[in-house]
Write an enzyme that holds these catalytic residues in place. Structure first.
Site, PDB file in Angstrom:
ATOM      1  N   SER A 156       0.823  -1.208   0.000  1.00 34.15           N
ATOM      2  CA  SER A 156       0.000   0.000   0.000  1.00 34.15           C
ATOM      3  C   SER A 156       0.864   1.268   0.000  1.00 34.15           C
ATOM      4  O   SER A 156       0.526   2.257  -0.639  1.00 34.15           O
ATOM      5  CB  SER A 156      -0.902   0.020   1.241  1.00 34.15           C
ATOM      6  OG  SER A 156      -1.652  -1.164   1.283  1.00 34.15           O
ATOM      7  N   GLU A 176      -5.329  -3.593  -6.619  1.00 33.01           N
ATOM      8  CA  GLU A 176      -5.598  -2.238  -7.126  1.00 33.01           C
ATOM      9  C   GLU A 176      -6.031  -1.303  -5.992  1.00 33.01           C
ATOM     10  O   GLU A 176      -6.957  -0.507  -6.132  1.00 33.01           O
ATOM     11  CB  GLU A 176      -6.623  -2.272  -8.264  1.00 33.01           C
ATOM     12  CG  GLU A 176      -6.096  -3.084  -9.428  1.00 33.01           C
ATOM     13  CD  GLU A 176      -6.435  -2.540 -10.797  1.00 33.01           C
ATOM     14  OE1 GLU A 176      -6.831  -1.368 -10.892  1.00 33.01           O
ATOM     15  OE2 GLU A 176      -6.276  -3.298 -11.755  1.00 33.01           O
TER      16      GLU A 176
HETATM   17  C1  LIG Z   1      -4.629 -11.880  -6.616  1.00 31.45           C
HETATM   18  C2  LIG Z   1      -3.751 -10.680  -6.516  1.00 31.45           C
HETATM   19  C3  LIG Z   1      -3.299 -10.063  -7.674  1.00 31.45           C
HETATM   20  C4  LIG Z   1      -2.433  -8.968  -7.608  1.00 31.45           C
HETATM   21  N1  LIG Z   1      -1.931  -8.418  -8.765  1.00 31.45           N
HETATM   22  C5  LIG Z   1      -0.989  -7.430  -8.694  1.00 31.45           C
HETATM   23  C6  LIG Z   1      -0.356  -6.933  -9.878  1.00 31.45           C
HETATM   24  O1  LIG Z   1      -0.679  -7.347 -10.985  1.00 31.45           O
HETATM   25  N2  LIG Z   1       0.605  -5.980  -9.740  1.00 31.45           N
HETATM   26  C7  LIG Z   1       0.965  -5.488  -8.531  1.00 31.45           C
HETATM   27  O2  LIG Z   1       1.836  -4.625  -8.488  1.00 31.45           O
HETATM   28  N3  LIG Z   1       0.376  -5.931  -7.388  1.00 31.45           N
HETATM   29  C8  LIG Z   1      -0.572  -6.896  -7.444  1.00 31.45           C
HETATM   30  N4  LIG Z   1      -1.166  -7.376  -6.290  1.00 31.45           N
HETATM   31  C9  LIG Z   1      -0.737  -6.841  -5.006  1.00 31.45           C
HETATM   32  C10 LIG Z   1      -1.765  -5.920  -4.398  1.00 31.45           C
HETATM   33  O3  LIG Z   1      -1.930  -4.769  -5.185  1.00 31.45           O
HETATM   34  C11 LIG Z   1      -1.341  -5.623  -2.966  1.00 31.45           C
HETATM   35  O4  LIG Z   1      -1.468  -6.836  -2.253  1.00 31.45           O
HETATM   36  C12 LIG Z   1      -2.168  -4.525  -2.349  1.00 31.45           C
HETATM   37  O5  LIG Z   1      -1.847  -3.274  -2.891  1.00 31.45           O
HETATM   38  C13 LIG Z   1      -1.994  -4.453  -0.832  1.00 31.45           C
HETATM   39  O6  LIG Z   1      -0.657  -4.341  -0.510  1.00 31.45           O
HETATM   40  P1  LIG Z   1       0.012  -5.364   0.542  1.00 31.45           P
HETATM   41  O7  LIG Z   1      -0.303  -6.742   0.130  1.00 31.45           O
HETATM   42  O8  LIG Z   1       1.428  -4.987   0.666  1.00 31.45           O
HETATM   43  O9  LIG Z   1      -0.741  -5.074   1.876  1.00 31.45           O
HETATM   44  P2  LIG Z   1      -0.272  -4.092   3.043  1.00 31.45           P
HETATM   45  O10 LIG Z   1      -0.111  -2.731   2.501  1.00 31.45           O
HETATM   46  O11 LIG Z   1       0.854  -4.660   3.796  1.00 31.45           O
HETATM   47  O12 LIG Z   1      -1.561  -4.143   3.945  1.00 31.45           O
HETATM   48  C14 LIG Z   1      -1.841  -5.244   4.851  1.00 31.45           C
HETATM   49  C15 LIG Z   1      -3.055  -4.858   5.701  1.00 31.45           C
HETATM   50  O13 LIG Z   1      -2.713  -3.708   6.459  1.00 31.45           O
HETATM   51  C16 LIG Z   1      -3.697  -2.700   6.300  1.00 31.45           C
HETATM   52  N5  LIG Z   1      -3.043  -1.383   6.276  1.00 31.45           N
HETATM   53  C17 LIG Z   1      -2.030  -0.967   5.496  1.00 31.45           C
HETATM   54  N6  LIG Z   1      -1.768   0.328   5.726  1.00 31.45           N
HETATM   55  C18 LIG Z   1      -2.642   0.750   6.667  1.00 31.45           C
HETATM   56  C19 LIG Z   1      -2.897   2.001   7.309  1.00 31.45           C
HETATM   57  N7  LIG Z   1      -2.224   3.096   6.997  1.00 31.45           N
HETATM   58  N8  LIG Z   1      -3.895   2.066   8.206  1.00 31.45           N
HETATM   59  C20 LIG Z   1      -4.603   0.978   8.522  1.00 31.45           C
HETATM   60  N9  LIG Z   1      -4.426  -0.228   7.944  1.00 31.45           N
HETATM   61  C21 LIG Z   1      -3.449  -0.343   7.024  1.00 31.45           C
HETATM   62  C22 LIG Z   1      -4.351  -2.980   4.957  1.00 31.45           C
HETATM   63  O14 LIG Z   1      -5.684  -2.522   4.979  1.00 31.45           O
HETATM   64  C23 LIG Z   1      -4.271  -4.496   4.861  1.00 31.45           C
HETATM   65  O15 LIG Z   1      -5.424  -5.077   5.427  1.00 31.45           O
HETATM   66  C24 LIG Z   1      -2.058  -8.455  -6.345  1.00 31.45           C
HETATM   67  C25 LIG Z   1      -2.554  -9.050  -5.181  1.00 31.45           C
HETATM   68  C26 LIG Z   1      -3.382 -10.149  -5.261  1.00 31.45           C
HETATM   69  C27 LIG Z   1      -3.878 -10.785  -3.997  1.00 31.45           C
END
Ligand SMILES: Cc1cc2nc3c(=O)[nH]c(=O)nc-3n(C[C@H](O)[C@H](O)[C@H](O)COP(=O)(O)OP(=O)(O)OC[C@H]3O[C@@H](n4cnc5c(N)ncnc54)[C@H](O)[C@@H]3O)c2cc1C
Length: 722
Positions: free
Chosen positions: A199, A484
């Site tokens: 994120s 996304e």
């Molecule tokens: C099936 C699938 C396909 C995907 N395809 C792509 C792709 O093609 N290209 C690509 O680049 N990425 C892709 N992704 C990745 C996806 O975009 C990320 O998983 C997403 O942006 C969330 O990031 P993260 O997994 O690092 O979660 P994190 O950012 O680590 O978040 C983990 C949890 O913490 C919470 N959190 C984070 N920050 C805060 C805050 N400030 N306050 C409160 N809560 C918070 C979030 O709500 C979440 O529940 C894909 C993911 C999946 C599952």
């Protein structure tokens, strides 16, 4: 009463105001002014047990279907795609889930075949941006309801990439655009997320350092935590990726994240190029047809021209030139490109929601349990079952209408800005749209998630069969709440925009809301004084009650959130800390209420243009969605003093139950209008002929190996007997 009238007038003013500013929604043609279109291309439904409930509907389901699609040609395109794919053995449904690798193979072959079918005709390709994009969105929706993995593959690999080339690139990237969208020689991916950062995109650590001597960028991954991951299409298939990396100049200056086109595989052999370590993420809990992958770059060189340079460029000599002074704005402009993708996700969610409720409602109308004197009655007759399902049916219709209208507004603005036409307050409109998308994607994807689970349970044990299709709908839909933009993170962005508007309204400044979605904030002090005055349910079942209650709720939640945030700042907390401490029960509830209000606002504006025969049922569905959603905000409605005593909650809930009862006679035809063809819906419990047990029997006895002795029987009998 006067206030209610004032609310009604301001709702009309909103509609007029928005129409004037954005011609896409200026005077949309009144459905009832249309001649009756020939809808014979939609297959008729076979007569059967569902007739009991179909015969009581007040409207023609095919006309409702057309109305929900919003365009005859697009509806025809959808049916054309479904009919073609139904006849193609490559798209036949599997009774047993294939291995993960096999799912990836089939999905890639299906995408290849879809390319060969050329659903994007020359006529579509040459049409205006908004017409072309709307057609592409329809193709995506049609494919998604059949196999979500293919549509994701297609959306990222072809459309997201080519869209990014248009909005972030310049003429020098046209060759990539043509190779992707016209010749289908490139299959792309979108590499943003890293192992340790998702994120929080700003802190990504993949670098692209400019080497002026060779006029190249050197892409590098410092360590495993900086590996790009989850990238769809990267694991096995893509030829290129749209990479987001920190742009570093030879003197070490970091200009922040920029987009680059990076070759990954030889298109003839699918071998990855030297300097890359590419892997597949392995088995996931859904959408296993997509090959999500990870990648590490080892001093990997790409030409200077591969930088997407619309907002910023590096000269051959190594000079950085940008029209933005703030690097975070370049990232913002790049990520804004995701709005179209998020709208696509919302459209797909509407289809998943439509399929889930169609299965559960058809099942509820054919499945009987309990009754008096052993006369069993269908589940749909039970208040409890109606209450569990009908709110989601109403949501399916409201969301569909909302997204159809919203997509038109969005595409119209993008088209005008692409053509260099003047759009009033363009940057404010972009911010407002970003806020709308940032809270609507969570609303639609979460509601669909809840609905899929509720519908599964509403079909009891049979709902747990793979052939019911509810399990696949649920698990394939699930990642949309994360990708996304994670929903919880996205909502915070919508909240930032709302609070800025509230601050402006409090200070008597102009609102930055060209789409006028929060125009009512100008009257926030008057709105804050209104309260619940209804004395019967009829007064609640009105658009005026619903819209004015939402306006009160949003003003109240804004005030609560703002005051909490300001109090925390006053205590000495930083902005970052104060924001975090005002999320729960405030920021989050606020953005949820705003997203529901948006869905209702756009739907209301649309319903008023629908043909007369459809209006009664659409208004009932609108009202049910509004009251059913308000029921979930009762705590805030009492907390803020809008409701006092037991009467408001009792009346609200009674109105919800009355609407559920009213809709019983309509709901089977409503889901006929929402559902795709039987082949696409692919549920043994919900074929449109309603022959539940015959279809179930056929599926059970036809399942491979149903009657055979286990091939491994020798391994489990006591060895003494062998
Ligand atoms: C099936 C699938 C396909 C995907 N395809 C792509 C792709 O093609 N290209 C690509 O680049 N990425 C892709 N992704 C990745 C996806 O975009 C990320 O998983 C997403 O942006 C969330 O990031 P993260 O997994 O690092 O979660 P994190 O950012 O680590 O978040 C983990 C949890 O913490 C919470 N959190 C984070 N920050 C805060 C805050 N400030 N306050 C409160 N809560 C918070 C979030 O709500 C979440 O529940 C894909 C993911 C999946 C599952």
């Amino acid at each position: 009463m006067l206030l209610l009238l004032a609310e009604a007038i301001s709702a009309l003013a909103f509609i007029e105001d928005v129409r004037c500013k954005f011609p896409a929604i200026r005077s949309p043609r009144h459905d009832c002014q249309r001649k009756m279109e020939d809808l014979s291309f939609i297959p008729d439904i076979l007569s059967g047990p569902l007739d009991v409930y179909r015969n009581t509907a007040s409207f023609n389901w095919k006309r409702l279907k057309l109305s929900l699609e919003g365009d005859l040609e697009l509806l025809k395109l959808k049916y054309k795609i479904w009919h073609i794919l139904e006849r193609d053995p490559l798209f036949a449904h599997n009774q047993v889930t294939p291995s993960v690798e096999e799912q990836k193979r089939i999905t890639q072959l299906q995408l290849k075949k879809i390319n060969e079918y050329k659903f994007v005709t020359k006529e579509i390709f040459n049409s205006s941006y908004s017409k072309r994009t709307r057609a592409i969105m329809t193709i995506n929706e049609a494919v998604q309801s059949l196999n979500p993995s293919v549509s994701v593959k297609m959306a990222i690999g072809i459309y997201l990439f080519s869209n990014a080339l248009l909005s972030l690139g310049t003429e020098r990237h046209h060759k990539f655009y043509e190779a992707t969208i016209l010749n289908r020689e490139i299959l792309a991916s979108f590499a943003l997320t890293e192992i340790a950062h998702g994120s929080d995109a700003r802190l990504m650590r993949t670098t692209a350092t400019y080497d002026a001597t060779r006029r190249e960028f050197v892409v590098h991954t410092p360590d495993f935590e900086a590996a790009k991951c989850w990238v769809g299409n990267l694991g096995r298939t893509c030829t290129h990726t749209l990479l987001f990396a920190q742009l570093i100049m030879p003197d070490g200056t970091n200009h922040g994240l920029h987009g680059f086109v990076v070759p990954i595989r030889d298109p003839d052999t699918l071998e990855t190029y030297p300097g890359l370590v590419v892997g597949d993420m392995g088995e996931k809990i859904g959408v296993n047809g997509i090959d999500n992958g990870f990648i590490m770059f080892n001093q990997y060189r790409i030409p200077r021209e591969n930088l997407l340079n619309r907002a910023a460029d590096v000269t051959e000599e190594g000079q950085y030139v940008s029209s933005f002074s703030d690097p975070s704005k370049i990232l913002g402009a790049a990520l804004e490109n995701l709005s179209a993708g998020r709208i696509g996700i919302m459209q797909e969610s509407c289809h998943s929601l439509a399929s889930a409720v169609s299965i559960a409602v058809r099942y509820a109308a054919t499945r009987t349990q309990f009754g008096e004197q052993d006369n069993e009655i269908p589940l749909i007759e039970y208040d409890l079952h109606q209450w569990r399902l009908f709110g989601y049916v109403a949501a399916a219709v409201v969301f569909r209408i909302y997204i159809e209208r919203f997509a038109q507004v969005y595409l119209n603005i993008v088209e005008k800005s692409h053509m260099g036409e003047n759009v009033d307050n363009l940057s404010e409109a972009v911010s407002e749209i970003h806020a709308m998308v940032s809270c609507s994607k969570p609303l639609l994807t979460w509601t669909t998630m809840e609905a899929a689970q509720q519908c599964r349970e509403a079909c009891g044990g049979h709902g747990y069969l793979k052939s019911a299709n509810l399990g696949d709908i649920r698990s394939n839909h699930e990642p949309t709440v994360t990708y996304e933009g994670d929903n919880n993170v996205l909502q915070q962005q919508a909240g930032n925009w709302l609070l800025r508007q509230y601050e402006a309204a409090r200070g008597g400044a102009n609102l930055d809301s060209p789409l006028n979605t929060v125009a009512f904030l100008r009257n926030h002090t008057t709105i804050a004084k209104i309260s619940f005055t209804a004395t019967n349910t009829a007064q609640l079942k009105t658009t005026q009650f619903i819209m004015s209650t939402y306006k009160w709720l949003i003003c109240y939640l804004l005030k609560q959130t703002y005051e909490k945030y300001e109090a925390l700042l006053a205590k000495g907390l930083t902005k970052f800390q104060a924001k975090n401490k005002s999320q729960v029960y405030r920021w989050r509830n606020l953005t949820k209420a705003y997203s529901e209000y948006l869905a209702l606002m756009f739907t209301l504006e649309s319903i008023e243009k629908k043909e007369e025969t459809l209006q009664p049922v659409l208004k009932k569905l609108f009202t049910l969605y509004g009251l059913w959603s308000l029921d979930r905000h009762l705590v805030e409605l009492y907390q803020g003093g809008y409701c006092v005593g037991e009467e408001p909650a009792r009346l609200l809930r009674e109105a919800v139950m009355e609407l559920c009862g009213d809709l019983k006679s309509e709901v089977v035809s409503v889901v006929d209008a929402l559902a795709p063809t039987d082949f696409v819906l692919n549920s043994v419990l919900a074929k449109s002929d309603g022959r539940l047990y015959q279809n179930l029997q056929k599926a059970l006895v036809g399942h491979p190996g149903t009657f055979s002795r286990a091939s491994w029987w020798r391994q489990v009998v006591p060895s003494a007997k062998l």
